[in-house]
Design a protein around this motif. Structure first.
Motif, PDB file in Angstrom:
ATOM      1  N   LEU A   4      -3.424  44.484  33.493  1.00  0.00           N
ATOM      2  CA  LEU A   4      -4.260  43.403  32.987  1.00  0.00           C
ATOM      3  C   LEU A   4      -5.710  43.804  33.204  1.00  0.00           C
ATOM      4  O   LEU A   4      -6.133  44.047  34.334  1.00  0.00           O
ATOM      5  N   GLU A  45      -9.624  42.745  32.853  1.00  0.00           N
ATOM      6  CA  GLU A  45     -10.507  41.598  32.705  1.00  0.00           C
ATOM      7  C   GLU A  45     -11.650  41.976  31.773  1.00  0.00           C
ATOM      8  O   GLU A  45     -12.466  42.848  32.084  1.00  0.00           O
ATOM      9  N   GLY A  81      -8.616  38.097  29.208  1.00  0.00           N
ATOM     10  CA  GLY A  81      -7.934  39.289  29.699  1.00  0.00           C
ATOM     11  C   GLY A  81      -7.251  40.035  28.573  1.00  0.00           C
ATOM     12  O   GLY A  81      -6.906  39.461  27.539  1.00  0.00           O
ATOM     13  N   ALA A 139      -2.928  35.531  34.669  1.00  0.00           N
ATOM     14  CA  ALA A 139      -4.040  35.101  33.815  1.00  0.00           C
ATOM     15  C   ALA A 139      -4.312  33.607  33.985  1.00  0.00           C
ATOM     16  O   ALA A 139      -5.468  33.186  34.047  1.00  0.00           O
ATOM     17  N   TYR A 186      -8.081  32.249  33.001  1.00  0.00           N
ATOM     18  CA  TYR A 186      -8.419  32.811  31.695  1.00  0.00           C
ATOM     19  C   TYR A 186      -8.100  31.788  30.611  1.00  0.00           C
ATOM     20  O   TYR A 186      -7.146  31.022  30.721  1.00  0.00           O
TER      21      TYR A 186
END
Length: 155
Positions: A63, A65, A71, A99, A104
């Motif tokens: 993942l 950022e 993400g 996330a 996110y």
């Protein structure tokens, strides 16, 4: 199966990432391969996980950022010989949960358009990902499929 944060130091992980890179280069033109090598995965904005059954590596995922609210899924891979054990689904669920915990608003991904990517497309769609346009520094291209999951509400 257990999922763990990974430091990218183990030979089994190196071999899986090399399998991933080799496969991406076999299915897409070189300039359209956005898979990351070890060096490019070892940056602060990327979190990398692996899934294991005892000492057997079942898969990996990362993942990245892009911003505090966005993400990108990277390096989703299950070894060809070990597919069908649920590692991809488990890793994707782990990324989506992470996330949400990070608050996110969305998750994006780029994957290939070759028919061999069909199983991956189906997995992402089962999680609610929808086709989307390019994001970050990506450009529209017939070899790429862009998908996005809107995350409404944090964990």
């Amino acid at each position: 199966m257990h999922i763990e944060l990974d430091d990218l130091a183990r030979p089994a992980v190196h071999a899986l990432l090399q399998e991933h890179l080799d496969n991406m280069h076999a299915l897409s033109p070189p300039e359209q391969v956005f898979a990351l090598d070890l060096t490019r995965l070892r940056v602060p904005e990327i979190t990398f996980w692996t899934a294991w059954d005892g000492d057997t590596l079942l898969g990996c995922a990362a993942l990245k950022e892009l911003s505090p609210v966005h993400g990108e899924i990277k390096s989703m891979r299950t070894p060809a010989r070990l597919r069908g054990r649920g590692a991809g689904k488990a890793l994707l669920a782990h990324i989506v949960q992470t996330a949400r915990e990070r608050n996110y608003e969305r998750l994006s991904l780029e994957t290939g358009s070759h028919p061999d990517f069909g199983a991956a497309h189906a997995l992402y769609r089962r999680f609610g990902f929808l086709d989307a346009g390019p994001f970050a520094d990506y450009k529209e291209d017939p070899h790429s499929v862009f998908m996005e999951l809107r995350l409404h509400g944090a964990a």
